[in-house]
Write an enzyme that holds these catalytic residues in place. Structure first.
Site: not given
Length: 307
Positions: A170, A220, A290
């Site tokens: 990420r 998410s 995230e």
């Protein structure tokens, strides 16, 4: 200092614009100035004007894995819905930053190119996907990435290859250098259209069955901690269904926070912090977000649009 929109009369700007209109959570304060460039030159002009006047620049992608705080964003916010061209050249797929990941995977399938199926249901933009090395179902942007055109803060455009992007979980170098992804090229392989479509359909069915797509959300919320899965961890802690304000830990997938009743960004952040605190106390695990969190806190007495 306010962005001098009068210096660029050819560009579409909106002033004091509620960013809740653009985020998947339907939350977020106002942008002092929101810009909609139509061409690369207009984008360069905005960046150069901001730099000249020492004005902060913020880029919004599809705002799908993003929380904008209720105090909004100062400076100039740039959004790129006009940058959406997708071209195919042999096994290469090139998409502009504002093109959606979903549209890009569809274009690849129609061209008989495989390798991008994992991204078929990701609701972000290509620029955002490269920015955060988006991934799902065992695949990540780094797996197919070839190169990207990046507008740097000094107004120059450079080509970044895979090594230059410094992809990690990420993460990409764009998060550090203040660049703006203009377009990206992905290297795919020849495949059979029906098989590619079948895999895209399978993953999209899986996504619909497991994720709370019926509610506004930021996707998410947390990165996967080493040795654990976030959703089961949150369920084990007894937090599934937890509500703060109008935000709730999803009953369908505990790794998601959904807007069930006119939630504010503050509701989201308070719930995120509550989850992090609880998981740390119970299991000594530090949950890292995230979701990208940007903007300013709402000042006491400040009224900003949230609808």
């Amino acid at each position: 200092m306010k962005f001098p929109t009068n210096e660029l009369p050819q560009i579409e700007f909106k002033l004091n614009e509620p960013l809740s209109k653009y985020t998947f959570t339907k939350t977020g304060g106002n942008a002092d100035t929101l810009a909609f460039p139509k061409t690369r030159q207009e984008l360069v002009d905005i960046v150069n004007t901001a730099r000249k006047n020492d004005i902060k620049i913020t880029i919004l992608g599809n705002a799908s894995n993003l929380i904008i705080k209720d105090g909004g964003i100062r400076g100039v916010v740039i959004i790129l819905p006009n940058f959406k061209n997708i071209t195919i050249n042999a096994g290469d797929v090139t998409a502009e930053a504002g093109a959606t990941i979903i549209d890009t995977t569809i274009a690849a399938q129609k061209a008989g190119l495989t390798g991008m199926e994992f991204a078929a249901g990701i609701p972000g933009s290509i620029g955002g996907a490269v920015f955060m090395n988006a991934g799902a179902y065992g695949g990540e942007i780094t797996d197919i990435f070839q190169s990207a055109e990046v507008l740097l803060p000094d107004g120059t455009i450079e080509n970044f290859d895979h090594q230059a992007m410094k992809f990690a979980y990420r993460h990409s170098i764009i998060q550090e250098n203040g660049g703006i992804v203009i377009s990206a090229t992905f290297k795919l392989a020849a495949g059979e259209k029906p098989k590619i479509q079948a895999e895209m359909d399978r993953l999209n069915d899986l996504r619909r069955s497991k994720q709370p797509l019926e509610y506004p959300s930021c996707g998410s919320v947390f990165k996967r901690p080493t040795g654990h899965f976030t959703g089961p961890l949150i369920i084990k802690a007894g937090l599934q269904g937890k509500i703060i304000g109008g935000a709730q830990v999803s009953m369908k997938h505990a790794g998601f926070i959904v807007n069930i009743n006119h939630a504010t960004a503050t509701d989201y952040l308070d719930l995120i912090h509550f989850i992090q605190k609880t998981i740390k106390e119970k299991y000594d695990i530090d949950l890292q977000t995230e979701v990208r969190i940007i903007g300013e806190d709402k000042k006491v007495g400040e009224v900003r649009a949230n609808s």
